[in-house]
Design a protein around this motif. Structure first.
Motif, short mmCIF file in Angstrom:
data_model
loop_
_atom_site.label_atom_id
_atom_site.label_comp_id
_atom_site.label_asym_id
_atom_site.label_seq_id
_atom_site.Cartn_x
_atom_site.Cartn_y
_atom_site.Cartn_z
N LEU A 35 1.00 -1.15 0.03
CA LEU A 35 0.10 -0.12 -0.07
C LEU A 35 1.08 1.30 -0.05
N THR A 36 1.82 1.19 0.76
CA THR A 36 2.91 2.44 0.65
C THR A 36 3.47 2.66 -0.57
N GLN A 37 3.84 1.60 -1.47
CA GLN A 37 4.32 1.78 -2.79
C GLN A 37 3.19 2.24 -3.37
N TYR A 38 2.12 1.93 -3.45
CA TYR A 38 1.00 2.36 -4.14
C TYR A 38 0.62 3.88 -3.97
N LEU A 39 0.74 4.15 -2.81
CA LEU A 39 0.44 5.60 -2.42
C LEU A 39 1.43 6.59 -3.05
N GLU A 40 2.83 5.97 -2.98
CA GLU A 40 3.71 6.89 -3.51
C GLU A 40 3.71 7.24 -4.91
N GLU A 41 3.07 6.02 -5.33
CA GLU A 41 3.00 6.02 -7.04
C GLU A 41 1.85 7.23 -7.31
N GLN A 42 0.65 6.94 -6.49
CA GLN A 42 -0.35 8.19 -6.63
C GLN A 42 0.08 9.48 -6.57
N ALA A 43 0.75 9.61 -5.54
CA ALA A 43 1.41 10.90 -4.80
C ALA A 43 2.26 11.65 -6.02
N ALA A 44 3.11 10.74 -6.78
CA ALA A 44 3.71 11.44 -7.78
C ALA A 44 3.02 11.61 -8.75
N GLU A 45 1.84 11.30 -9.24
CA GLU A 45 1.00 11.37 -10.34
C GLU A 45 0.13 12.66 -9.84
N ASN A 46 -0.19 12.67 -8.67
CA ASN A 46 -1.32 13.69 -8.36
C ASN A 46 -0.68 14.66 -7.22
N PRO A 47 -0.58 15.83 -7.39
CA PRO A 47 0.14 16.73 -6.66
C PRO A 47 -0.84 17.20 -5.40
N GLN A 48 -2.22 16.88 -5.69
CA GLN A 48 -3.15 17.27 -4.41
C GLN A 48 -2.97 16.32 -3.40
N LEU A 49 -2.30 15.15 -3.51
CA LEU A 49 -2.30 13.98 -2.36
C LEU A 49 -0.67 14.08 -1.85
N VAL A 50 -0.73 14.43 -0.64
CA VAL A 50 0.50 14.71 -0.04
C VAL A 50 0.97 13.72 1.20
N LEU A 51 1.94 12.98 0.96
CA LEU A 51 2.38 11.99 1.76
C LEU A 51 3.26 12.46 2.85
N GLY A 52 2.94 12.18 4.12
CA GLY A 52 3.59 12.65 5.23
C GLY A 52 4.87 11.68 5.60
N LYS A 53 5.65 11.88 6.08
CA LYS A 53 6.85 10.74 6.66
C LYS A 53 6.23 9.64 7.56
N GLN A 54 6.63 8.55 7.54
CA GLN A 54 6.51 7.45 8.30
C GLN A 54 7.34 8.09 9.56
N THR A 55 6.74 7.79 10.70
CA THR A 55 7.21 8.23 12.05
C THR A 55 7.36 6.67 13.04
N PRO A 56 8.43 5.93 12.64
CA PRO A 56 8.49 4.64 13.48
C PRO A 56 9.47 5.10 14.64
N GLY A 57 9.54 4.48 15.63
CA GLY A 57 10.38 4.56 16.79
C GLY A 57 11.74 4.10 16.30
N GLU A 58 12.74 4.41 17.17
CA GLU A 58 14.13 3.81 16.72
C GLU A 58 14.07 2.12 16.43
N TRP A 59 13.16 1.57 17.10
CA TRP A 59 13.14 -0.03 16.76
C TRP A 59 11.68 -0.31 16.41
N LEU A 60 11.70 -1.42 15.38
CA LEU A 60 10.41 -1.77 15.01
C LEU A 60 9.72 -2.68 16.28
N PRO A 61 8.35 -2.97 16.15
CA PRO A 61 7.67 -3.56 17.15
C PRO A 61 8.60 -5.12 16.97
N ARG A 62 8.82 -5.80 16.05
CA ARG A 62 9.48 -6.98 16.15
C ARG A 62 10.49 -7.23 16.77
N TRP A 63 11.33 -5.94 17.14
CA TRP A 63 12.65 -5.81 17.99
C TRP A 63 12.65 -5.69 19.36
N ARG A 64 11.29 -5.41 19.82
CA ARG A 64 11.08 -5.47 21.49
C ARG A 64 11.47 -6.43 22.11
#
Length: 424
Positions: A35-64
């Motif tokens: 889905l992230t890849q698809y949204l990036e493609e759509q944002a590149a074609e449509n300037p009205q769609l703005v993608l914000g940065k993903q905000t993960p912590g320093e470690w992903l859940p699977r690292w805990r």
């Protein structure tokens, strides 16, 4: 006879998949990465769609869990873990068998295999393993290095989290002095003290963050991928954590970028607004379905996949008032991070083998444990395994045992037979 043309009226029904419906189905079926890849493609074609940065912590859940298990390897008590499943053991045993080790080296290899935990790490210090094999520590380390270089995936037989990641970095040819220095300070990284990491390593904070981004691409528990329900290394779509009020299921917000409309109006605004609504609907449906599935499988969250109860998509669909195809699409590629590992949602569905009996998934888990506990020199035949399961209240035919054994990647009894361990 002359042929005559004739006009006839015929009524037919045909389902046409509109662009909007096709997009809706695509988004519903997509996992976080797709889905992230698809949204990036759509944002590149449509300037009205703005993608914000993903905000993960320093470690992903699977690292805990990996971080809690002891960062430096050495000191501190390790939490009790369940015995390694034979699917992992069978994999490493087959790989080590191709090395053609001598008798002394084979004894060391057997001791190393016995010390292997479900994470893929060694659960005992090297001197203890050497003593068990009746070998010196240098000889044991030499065999260990040889096994680590030969057995896939990289990171198996690591002595600590840092060692596991270092092995994977070396294989990927990205291990340099800077990355090695960051790996030596995983406790500071986990605490978020990047300023101190930068000071001690001589790197800038930006360089430290880049090193951490590389580390996050590695698998902290390479042995876990051999579990029956385990999902591959990736960002999970959902997270299951136990709080004061019980199990809490939430979306992994770090898995997807935030979506918003551009500040200035222009062409494509309606399409961007519609896409945002579709993504929000997908997230709401995923969370609703995920909660229903995991609340039904709360015992598995507590005890592992051996406690999975029979559950079908039709039952979940009826409970939520959704169509079964919606359930099938939403769980197609989604995963949930749990204290027992990262699982495919689809893998949590399992019908009972017999009326009123355990789920097929629970039966496979029990079969795995029976094989894990069998004597090395007297493995259980399929008939013996069927009899053992039946004695525990799970009547099952020998052919069913053979089918499940094949699904689990377990060899027949004659191929599982090994010499008993020689103790000194």
């Amino acid at each position: 006879m002359k042929s005559r043309s004739r006009i006839s009226v015929q009524q037919t029904q045909r389902l046409t998949l509109t662009t909007g419906l096709a997009t809706s189905i695509r988004i519903l079926r997509a996992d976080a990465e797709g889905l992230t890849q698809y949204l990036e493609e759509q944002a590149a074609e449509n300037p009205q769609l703005v993608l914000g940065k993903q905000t993960p912590g320093e470690w992903l859940p699977r690292w805990r869990d990996a971080m809690l298990r002891g960062i430096g390897g050495g000191g501190g008590e390790q939490p009790e873990v369940e015995a390694a499943g034979p699917s992992l053991i069978a994999h490493v045993s087959d790989a080590i068998g191709t090395l053609r080790l001598g008798p002394r080296e084979a004894r060391i290899a057997d001791a190393l295999i016995e010390a292997l935990e479900p994470t893929g790490w060694l659960g005992r210090p090297l001197p203890a393993i050497a003593a068990q094999a009746g070998a010196s520590v240098p000889d044991t380390e030499a065999v260990l290095v040889r096994i680590q270089a030969h057995v896939e995936p990289s990171g198996l037989f690591a002595r600590s989290l840092a060692d596991c990641l270092r092995l994977q970095a070396a294989e990927a040819e990205v291990l340099d002095a800077g990355l090695d220095a960051v790996l030596a300070r995983l406790d500071l990284v986990a605490a978020g003290d990047l300023a101190r990491v930068a000071r001690e390593t001589g790197l800038t904070e930006a360089e430290v963050r880049r090193k951490i981004a590389v580390i996050r691409g590695f698998d902290p528990k390479p042995g876990a991928r051999f579990e029956a329900c385990a999902a591959p290394v990736r960002e999970p779509d959902l997270m299951a954590r136990k709080g004061d009020a019980g199990w809490e299921i939430s979306l992994n917000r770090s898995a997807l970028p935030s979506l918003s409309l551009a500040d200035t109006k222009g062409k494509g605004r309606a399409e961007a607004r519609a896409l945002i609504r579709l993504v929000e609907g997908r997230n709401a449906t995923l969370l609703t379905v995920g909660r229903e599935i995991l609340m039904r499988q709360a015992a598995a969250l507590e005890s592992g996949t051996g406690a999975l109860v029979p559950m079908t998509m039709a039952e979940v669909a009826e409970a939520l008032g959704l169509h079964q195809s919606t359930i099938s699409r939403i769980v197609a590629g989604t995963a949930v991070d749990t204290p027992k590992g990262t699982w495919w949602l689809r893998a949590l569905f399992s019908q009972s083998v017999t009326r009123g009996g355990p789920s097929a998934a629970a039966l496979r888990d029990r079969l795995t444990r029976l094989v894990a506990d069998e004597p090395a020199d007297a493995p259980l035949s399929d008939d013996a395994l069927a009899a053992a399961l039946s004695a525990e209240g799970s009547p099952v035919a020998r052919r069913t045992v053979a089918k499940y054994r094949g699904m689990l990647g377990l060899h027949p009894a004659h191929r599982r037979k090994r010499k008993p361990e020689v103790r000194h």
